[in-house]
Design a protein around this motif. Structure first.
Motif, short mmCIF file in Angstrom:
data_model
loop_
_atom_site.label_atom_id
_atom_site.label_comp_id
_atom_site.label_asym_id
_atom_site.label_seq_id
_atom_site.Cartn_x
_atom_site.Cartn_y
_atom_site.Cartn_z
N GLY A 71 0.78 -1.22 0.00
CA GLY A 71 0.00 0.00 0.00
C GLY A 71 0.81 1.28 0.00
O GLY A 71 0.28 2.36 -0.19
N SER A 72 2.14 1.15 0.19
CA SER A 72 2.93 2.38 0.17
C SER A 72 3.51 2.59 -1.23
O SER A 72 3.43 1.72 -2.08
N LYS A 73 4.14 3.73 -1.40
CA LYS A 73 4.66 4.06 -2.73
C LYS A 73 5.96 3.28 -2.98
O LYS A 73 6.66 2.89 -2.05
N GLY A 74 6.24 3.07 -4.27
CA GLY A 74 7.43 2.30 -4.62
C GLY A 74 8.44 3.14 -5.36
O GLY A 74 8.20 4.32 -5.66
N LEU A 75 9.57 2.50 -5.67
CA LEU A 75 10.64 3.21 -6.37
C LEU A 75 10.27 3.52 -7.81
O LEU A 75 10.66 4.53 -8.36
N PHE A 76 9.54 2.57 -8.42
CA PHE A 76 9.35 2.66 -9.87
C PHE A 76 7.94 3.13 -10.24
O PHE A 76 7.52 3.00 -11.38
N ASP A 77 7.19 3.64 -9.26
CA ASP A 77 5.83 4.11 -9.56
C ASP A 77 5.87 5.28 -10.53
O ASP A 77 6.76 6.12 -10.46
N THR A 78 4.87 5.30 -11.43
CA THR A 78 4.76 6.48 -12.28
C THR A 78 3.81 7.44 -11.59
O THR A 78 2.80 7.04 -11.02
N PRO A 79 4.18 8.70 -11.59
CA PRO A 79 3.41 9.66 -10.80
C PRO A 79 2.06 9.99 -11.42
O PRO A 79 1.93 10.03 -12.65
N ALA A 80 1.09 10.18 -10.57
CA ALA A 80 -0.19 10.71 -11.02
C ALA A 80 0.03 12.19 -11.30
O ALA A 80 0.95 12.80 -10.74
N PRO A 81 -0.80 12.78 -12.17
CA PRO A 81 -0.60 14.20 -12.47
C PRO A 81 -0.64 15.04 -11.18
O PRO A 81 -1.48 14.81 -10.32
N GLY A 82 0.29 15.96 -11.09
CA GLY A 82 0.32 16.87 -9.94
C GLY A 82 0.97 16.28 -8.72
O GLY A 82 1.09 16.93 -7.69
N GLU A 83 1.44 15.02 -8.82
CA GLU A 83 2.04 14.39 -7.65
C GLU A 83 3.54 14.23 -7.81
O GLU A 83 4.20 13.62 -6.97
N ASP A 84 4.10 14.75 -8.89
CA ASP A 84 5.50 14.48 -9.20
C ASP A 84 6.43 15.41 -8.43
O ASP A 84 7.19 16.17 -9.01
N THR A 85 6.38 15.35 -7.11
CA THR A 85 7.27 16.18 -6.28
C THR A 85 7.98 15.25 -5.28
O THR A 85 7.45 14.20 -4.92
N PRO A 86 9.18 15.66 -4.83
CA PRO A 86 9.89 14.82 -3.86
C PRO A 86 9.08 14.60 -2.59
O PRO A 86 9.18 13.54 -1.97
N GLN A 87 8.30 15.58 -2.19
CA GLN A 87 7.56 15.44 -0.94
C GLN A 87 6.45 14.40 -1.09
O GLN A 87 6.21 13.62 -0.15
N ALA A 88 5.81 14.34 -2.26
CA ALA A 88 4.72 13.39 -2.45
C ALA A 88 5.27 11.99 -2.72
O ALA A 88 4.68 10.99 -2.31
N MET A 89 6.39 11.91 -3.43
CA MET A 89 6.92 10.59 -3.79
C MET A 89 8.41 10.53 -3.48
O MET A 89 9.25 10.49 -4.39
N PRO A 90 8.76 10.52 -2.21
CA PRO A 90 10.20 10.56 -1.87
C PRO A 90 10.98 9.36 -2.42
O PRO A 90 12.12 9.51 -2.85
N GLU A 91 10.36 8.18 -2.47
CA GLU A 91 11.08 6.99 -2.93
C GLU A 91 11.49 7.13 -4.39
O GLU A 91 12.64 6.86 -4.76
N ARG A 92 10.53 7.59 -5.22
CA ARG A 92 10.82 7.76 -6.64
C ARG A 92 11.95 8.77 -6.84
O ARG A 92 12.86 8.55 -7.64
N PHE A 93 11.91 9.88 -6.08
CA PHE A 93 12.93 10.91 -6.27
C PHE A 93 14.29 10.47 -5.73
O PHE A 93 15.32 10.86 -6.28
N LEU A 94 14.28 9.67 -4.70
CA LEU A 94 15.53 9.13 -4.19
C LEU A 94 16.17 8.26 -5.26
O LEU A 94 17.37 8.34 -5.53
N HIS A 95 15.35 7.42 -5.90
CA HIS A 95 15.80 6.53 -6.96
C HIS A 95 16.39 7.36 -8.12
O HIS A 95 17.46 7.06 -8.63
N LEU A 96 15.67 8.43 -8.48
CA LEU A 96 16.14 9.28 -9.58
C LEU A 96 17.46 9.94 -9.21
O LEU A 96 18.38 10.02 -10.01
N TYR A 97 17.56 10.37 -7.94
CA TYR A 97 18.79 11.04 -7.50
C TYR A 97 19.98 10.08 -7.55
O TYR A 97 21.05 10.42 -8.04
N PHE A 98 19.77 8.85 -7.04
CA PHE A 98 20.86 7.87 -7.03
C PHE A 98 21.36 7.59 -8.45
O PHE A 98 22.54 7.34 -8.67
N GLN A 99 20.42 7.63 -9.42
CA GLN A 99 20.81 7.35 -10.80
C GLN A 99 21.73 8.45 -11.35
O GLN A 99 22.49 8.22 -12.28
N THR A 100 21.64 9.66 -10.77
CA THR A 100 22.46 10.74 -11.29
C THR A 100 23.84 10.80 -10.65
O THR A 100 24.63 11.68 -10.95
#
Lengths: 335, 343
Positions: B229-258
């Motif tokens: 039920g929690s968010k995952g690393l590879f989730d695609t964001p719903a519109p308007g939710e693509d912020t680090p605060q809403a999806m910290p796991e996804r942004f952490l993953h993106l940061y590590f890739q850089t």
């Protein structure tokens, strides 16, 4: 009887011959004597180190320079590691806020000395997860943890509760006193000393001032003598109206408090000085845990053989000069 | 072959070997004048031999008392492995199950499952250097890099106890990196980050971490334990939710890739998937690593005592064969002028 045998017989009576024969027998004994099974008393202990802010107080002097309580505690622990009888086990936990945080379960200190010493060196106040220190609760939690690990406890702290205990008294120990044996070790000097203050990034920025800290805890019911306090009003100022003042911004080892906690929980109390004192206090307080070992006793016949050979060479004179004997007699009369 | 002694302080007794030149165990015989006795090479040699035997006896016993040994040297060998820091999340949520509940009955919490699987992992990698760090609100150095597997296991054993409050991944990573030596391209550094939550890393700290990764060169494995039920690393964001605060796991993953380092992310939703991820780390991290091994020691104390018996035997034999020199009548006759006259 042939002359050779007569000669040997006569020579055998010489005490120096006897000494050499004894040396030979002792050397043969040293070759064949087996290792003796012995039981050694090791300890199994959980060490909890208080890493809250007041442990940074520099009220120990080492080589003429002031050093912090935490530094002294780490140094003493490192020294303790090398003084513990083998096989001893030691686990390490940090204390901050109100619970001990276990870093590792007890491991054999003789075999894994390097790893344990490295972990002790790495203990840092920056690892503290919160600024409070509810020491009594921490000690009770540590006792429970030590019981779970089937080990004794060493709890190193300065005894400074932050915030101060409520006026109605601190928490009471719910466990069985003496179920876990061990030590509460009081760190710090007996005089009040200022506590260093650090910024968010861990840089030292001076000392805590009288107005930075809470001097009285207004949690719980007010003390019975509250009515006599200036400005007391049952509803609006149940603790009196004056701003409480005190010395909570300064720190010394709270020995009476720690002794009381030790008495309540069945632990012993010791002041933190150095590894030698800590080792002595711990071995006195800890549960002896006998472990089977093998003792090499070959040095006993070996040393005796050496003494016999030296005696054969006349290193221990059979006749002492008269002055020496007079000296021994005089020394014997000495009270 | 290396030789050594355990009690080197015993060797202060070694100067005693000169004793045979200062004193003798043999009986003294008074001779009027040394010139009376003719030079005798055999006697001189015997004297040397007996002194040598005495010195040898004393020297060997002192040596035996200092517990000599052979071997015991540490040798460097090349094996396969890496320097690996286990960076473990000790926030309170790790004590829940993958379903996000308090474990009941035979259920295993995320921390317990990780602990069990990490223990197996450590057991399979005998030559690795392991370090353990933990993080919640603050990072904690649990165990510096070591080859003592018992200590590492003891640290991993402690990892499923009650956790603390928050998940501060950035400071934990900083701590893990600081455990490696900087600028050592010959060492292979790996961080295995096990966490069940993402965290927002503020831009200032992001830059610091990037610099630290460049300095210490470490591969990063992110084992994300996803709670149902929690968010995952590879989730695609719903519109308007693509912020680090809403999806910290996804942004952490993106940061590590850089970060420009070898980075692998695993998202596990059950103990079986954790096992699979750990197996992959095991397979990927196989590099040459220098490890030290202690060669077995051979105790030489018994040999020293046995050897000391031989010169002692010589001394004893010499002592027993000691002759009693009493002046012969002819000699006395030579020495006494009155007797000569009488003869």
């Amino acid at each position: 009887m042939t002359p050779v045998i007569r000669l040997v017989r006569r020579n055998a009576r010489d005490p120096r011959t006897l000494a050499l024969a004894a040396a030979l027998l002792l050397l043969l004994a040293a070759v064949v004597v087996p290792r003796l099974p012995v039981t050694r008393d090791g300890v199994r202990v959980l060490v909890v180190v208080d890493i809250t802010g007041s442990m940074n107080t520099r009220d120990y002097i080492h080589d003429g320079a002031p050093v912090s309580r935490l530094t002294v505690a780490k140094g003493a622990l490192r020294d303790l590691l090398s003084r513990l009888p083998c096989p001893s086990h030691l686990g390490l936990a940090l204390f901050s806020e109100r619970v001990p945080f276990l870093l590792f379960e007890p491991v054999e200190v003789c075999r894994d000395y390097g790893a344990v010493a490295g972990a002790v060196d790495a203990v840092d106040w920056r690892e503290g997860w919160e600024g409070d220190s509810h020491i009594a609760e921490g000690i009770f939690g540590a006792i429970e943890m030590a019981q779970g690990l089937d080990s004794d406890l060493v709890f190193i702290t300065d005894g400074q509760e932050t915030p101060p205990l409520p006026l109605s008294g601190g928490p009471t120990f719910g466990g069985k006193a003496g179920a876990v044996r061990g030590l509460i070790v009081g760190a710090g000097g007996y005089g009040l000393a200022p506590i260093p203050k650090f910024d968010d990034r861990g840089n030292e920025i001076g000392f805590w001032g009288a107005n930075d800290v809470q001097h009285e805890n207004h949690f719980g019911p007010p003390p019975p003598d509250a009515e006599s306090r200036p400005g007391y009003q049952a509803r609006n100022a149940p603790f009196g109206a004056e701003i409480p003042t005190g010395t909570e911004h300064l720190s010394s080892v709270r020995e009476p408090y720690l002794r009381a906690l030790a008495g309540q929980t069945g632990l012993a109390y010791a002041h933190l000085d150095d590894g030698r004192h800590l080792a002595r206090a711990l071995t006195a307080a800890a549960t002896p845990r006998p472990a089977k070992g093998m003792a090499d006793v070959r040095w006993v016949p070996g040393a005796l053989a050496l003494a016999a050979v030296l005696a054969a060479y006349g290193l221990f004179p059979a006749r002492y000069p008269r002055g020496f004997l007079r000296f021994v007699k005089a020394a014997g009369r000495w009270p | 072959m290396t030789l050594g002694v355990d009690q080197p302080w015993m060797l202060v007794l070694l100067p005693l070997v000169v004793l045979p030149w200062l004193r003798s165990p043999h009986r003294r015989t008074a001779v009027g004048s040394i010139a009376v006795v003719p030079a005798d090479h055999l006697s001189a040699w015997l004297g040397h031999i007996l002194r040598g035997a005495g010195a040898l006896t004393i020297g060997l016993i002192v040596l035996a008392l200092s517990s000599p040994y052979a071997g015991g040297r540490t040798v460097s060998r090349i094996g396969t492995g890496a320097q690996l820091v286990l960076l473990l999340d000790r926030s309170g949520s790790m004590n829940d199950t993958f379903a996000g509940r308090t474990p009941a009955g035979a259920e295993e919490s995320k921390a317990s499952a990780t602990k069990r699987l990490l223990r197996e992992f450590i057991g399979r990698r005998p030559h690795d250097l392991f370090g353990v760090a933990a993080f919640s609100t603050a990072p904690m150095l649990v165990l510096p890099l070591t080859d003592h597997q018992d200590a590492v296991l003891a640290a991993v054993n402690a990892s499923d106890r009650r956790g603390l409050d928050f998940t501060n991944i950035a400071r934990g990573l900083g701590m893990a990196l600081s455990m490696f030596a900087a600028d050592r391209p010959d060492e292979h550094h790996v961080i295995l980050l096990v966490s069940d939550g993402g965290a927002v890393i503020d831009p200032h700290v992001q830059d610091q971490l990037r610099a630290a990764f460049a300095r210490h060169r470490a591969d990063l494995y992110f084992l994300f334990l996803r709670t149902a039920g929690s968010k995952g690393l590879f989730d695609t964001p719903a519109p308007g939710e693509d912020t680090p605060q809403a999806m910290p796991e996804r942004f952490l993953h993106l940061y590590f890739q850089t970060l420009g380092i070898p980075y692998h992310a695993f998202q596990a939703e059950s103990p079986q998937q954790v096992e699979e991820a750990i197996r992959q780390v095991d397979a990927l991290e196989r590099y040459p690593i220098t490890y030290t091994e202690r060669l077995p020691r051979h105790d030489l104390t018994g040999w020293a005592y046995a050897l000391a018996c031989l010169p002692t035997l010589v001394l004893l034999a010499a002592k027993l064969a000691e002759a009693r020199i009493t002046p012969q009548p002819q000699v006395l006759a030579v020495m006494s002028p009155r007797r000569r006259k009488a003869a």
